[in-house]
Scaffold this active site. Structure first.
Site, PDB file in Angstrom:
ATOM      1  NE  ARG A 172     -18.129  17.903  38.316  1.00 40.39           N
ATOM      2  CZ  ARG A 172     -19.258  17.174  38.181  1.00 40.39           C
ATOM      3  NH1 ARG A 172     -19.371  16.020  38.800  1.00 40.39           N
ATOM      4  NH2 ARG A 172     -20.248  17.620  37.437  1.00 40.39           N
ATOM      5  CG  HIS A 199       7.924  -4.837  -8.737  1.00 35.78           C
ATOM      6  ND1 HIS A 199       9.137  -5.122  -8.160  1.00 35.78           N
ATOM      7  CD2 HIS A 199       6.976  -5.284  -7.867  1.00 35.78           C
ATOM      8  CE1 HIS A 199       8.941  -5.729  -6.996  1.00 35.78           C
ATOM      9  NE2 HIS A 199       7.638  -5.838  -6.795  1.00 35.78           N
ATOM     10  CE1 TYR A 209      10.013 -13.086  -1.867  1.00 40.43           C
ATOM     11  CE2 TYR A 209      10.723 -11.687  -0.056  1.00 40.43           C
ATOM     12  CZ  TYR A 209       9.923 -11.906  -1.159  1.00 40.43           C
ATOM     13  OH  TYR A 209       9.022 -10.949  -1.550  1.00 40.43           O
ATOM     14  CG  ASN A 251       1.900 -10.029  -3.524  1.00 41.71           C
ATOM     15  OD1 ASN A 251       2.612 -10.791  -2.884  1.00 41.71           O
ATOM     16  ND2 ASN A 251       2.303  -9.474  -4.650  1.00 41.71           N
ATOM     17  CG  ASN A 297       2.699 -13.554  -0.736  1.00 41.23           C
ATOM     18  OD1 ASN A 297       3.012 -14.472  -0.006  1.00 41.23           O
ATOM     19  ND2 ASN A 297       3.422 -12.441  -0.847  1.00 41.23           N
ATOM     20  CD  GLN A 298       1.858  -8.053   0.748  1.00 40.41           C
ATOM     21  OE1 GLN A 298       1.241  -7.108   1.219  1.00 40.41           O
ATOM     22  NE2 GLN A 298       2.966  -7.901   0.034  1.00 40.41           N
TER      23      GLN A 298
END
Length: 487
Positions: free
Chosen positions: A272, A76, A48, A401, A404-405
């Site tokens: 307190r 990009h 990748y 995305n 994908n995400q």
């Protein structure tokens, strides 16, 4: 002395990186980085970002040459917007990124790490826009701006002045960075901006937390409070370790205190219940410390390369900033409640119905003067900002995305918000410290605990009494700096 990578890095290292810092990649770490790079060059099959497109376009072939693939990676991502990030965050992010890459599992060229460390040795700082990261596949957009600046593209700061990045590199004596596709992806495929912002916010939070303990003790002494709310037997029955730590510290600060006998049997909760509130914050900060300790030793990247007889290139999700997102949201709640405490303690101090007869607003001549009235108005605004911004970011997931995400943590947004909140809490501590200094001028008793008297002496040495009225913005900042250093 140089800071050796890969670390472990600490919060003070992130803070130190705001200024030029010597960072080194020792021989063993350099050898590991070189081995990862060699393994990448021999690996076969799709990798990748090296042989493929990015994100949702992973199914398509990448560009033919390494240099073109680097351009394809970074160009990009030039979609950020908004003001530039604070320079300390960007420089801390460069250090965090270098630490991750130096672990040798990213397959980067050693000269990439050398470029990061060389930049850290100067005042060179990439100009990085604030908005654009979801913190899921790393801080892609902000780190792409950082990578481009190191290549001489976009803009950067040198000695605090914003310049074209190429000019800034030249003036700093730095060489523009050359990248291939794997190098470029490794620079952006991690949550280093998130970790940097959260780490700096956490360091500031620790300082303010301790400052509030100092100021709470001084408040109790100036007002003549009975310290029974700190009794070790009482706190032991509460069973929370943070409360025990805070109460122990407050007892040390109030050693030798003499109650005035003029206070009510039970103090308001802002006094307190301070050990319980500050103790819960202490426990929460310990959890966040643990998350950061892991993130600062983490390899935040994808894919990871594991050289050796059973070597593998493994694709996964180590760039996913969920731990930091949860931690930053948790920190936001802590900062908001600490801010509430500081604001309420100042409100108690300026109120003649509750401050044992001191003048309203601690004015030296009420009506003719207004004392802390403007400062209290500002603290109310600060507290409102802290409360409003405590809404969790980590549960705002939106798919992006091309799915994908499909889940994202928004840790970057959470961490940057915490960084801003930490600065407001710092100012709230300064406001309270200024109020305590002024209370001593308008009739509060002299502290009876030596440690509290010493802190008041420090405040009086650098901050004149508010008599007559004057603008107090600089005094708030000066007091905040003093108590942060004392903490």
């Amino acid at each position: 002395m140089a800071l050796d990578l890969p670390g472990p890095l600490h919060l003070d290292d992130l803070h130190a990186a705001a200024n030029p810092i010597a960072v080194d990649l020792p021989a063993p770490a350099r050898a590991a980085v070189h081995a990862g790079r060699e393994f990448l060059s021999e690996a076969r099959g799709p990798i990748y970002g090296s042989t493929t497109g990015f994100g949702a376009l992973v199914g398509y072939a990448g560009r033919a040459t390494g240099a073109d693939q680097a351009d394809n990676t970074l160009a990009h991502l030039g979609a950020g917007q908004g003001p530039d990030l604070p320079l300390p965050i960007v420089r801390a992010a460069l250090l965090v990124r270098a630490g991750s890459l130096a672990r040798g599992l990213s397959g980067v060229s050693p000269h990439v790490i050398d470029a990061l460390t060389a930049a850290l040795g100067t005042t060179f700082t990439p100009a990085v826009p604030r908005y654009g990261s979801v913190g899921a596949s790393g801080d892609l957009i902000p780190l792409a701006y950082a990578a481009q600046a190191l290549r001489g593209r976009g803009h950067a700061y040198l000695d605090g002045t914003r310049l074209p990045a190429g000019d800034a590199l030249d003036k700093a004596g730095l060489t523009p960075l050359t990248l291939d596709g794997r190098d470029a992806l490794a620079l952006v495929n991690g949550v280093s901006v998130t970790t940097a912002a959260l780490g700096l916010a956490q360091r500031s939070a620790h300082r303010s937390h301790r400052a509030l303990q100092l100021l709470t003790a001084l408040l109790a002494d100036l007002l003549g409070c009975d310290p029974q709310f700190l009794d070790a037997r009482l706190i032991a029955a509460y069973s929370h370790p943070g409360a025990a730590r805070v109460a122990s510290f407050l007892r040390e600060r109030l050693a030798g205190v003499t109650p005035s006998g003029d206070r009510p049997l039970q103090e308001p909760y802002s006094i307190r219940c301070a050990p319980q509130l500050l103790g819960a914050a202490s426990d929460a900060l310990s959890y966040i410390d643990g998350v950061l300790a892991a993130d600062l030793t983490s390899v935040s990247d994808n894919p990871l390369l594991f050289p050796g007889p059973d070597g593998a290139v493994l694709h996964g999700g180590n760039f996913f900033g969920q731990p930091a997102a949860f931690a930053a949201d948790h920190l936001a709640l802590v900062l908001a409640q600490l801010g509430n405490l500081a604001e309420r303690q100042l409100d108690l101090l300026v109120d003649p119905a509750r401050n044992t007869g001191l003048p309203p607003m601690l004015a030296a001549g009420p009506g003719q003067q207004h004392g802390l009235q403007g400062v209290q108005l500002a603290t109310t605004a600060f507290a409102a900002h802290l409360r409003r911004d405590a809404t969790p970011a980590s549960m705002q997931s939106l798919p992006t995305n091309l799915h994908n995400q499909d889940v994202v943590p928004f840790g970057t947004q959470a961490a940057l918000r915490a960084y801003d909140q930490a600065e407001l809490l710092h100012l709230l501590c300064g406001s309270l410290a200024l109020g305590l200094r002024q209370a001593a001028h308008v009739g509060a008793r002299n502290p009876t605990a030596p440690a509290c008297a010493a802190l008041l002496d420090q405040l009086e040495a650098v901050i004149p009494p508010v008599d007559p009225d004057r603008p107090l913005d600089a005094d708030v900042r000066r007091a905040a700096t003093l108590v942060a250093a004392a903490a």
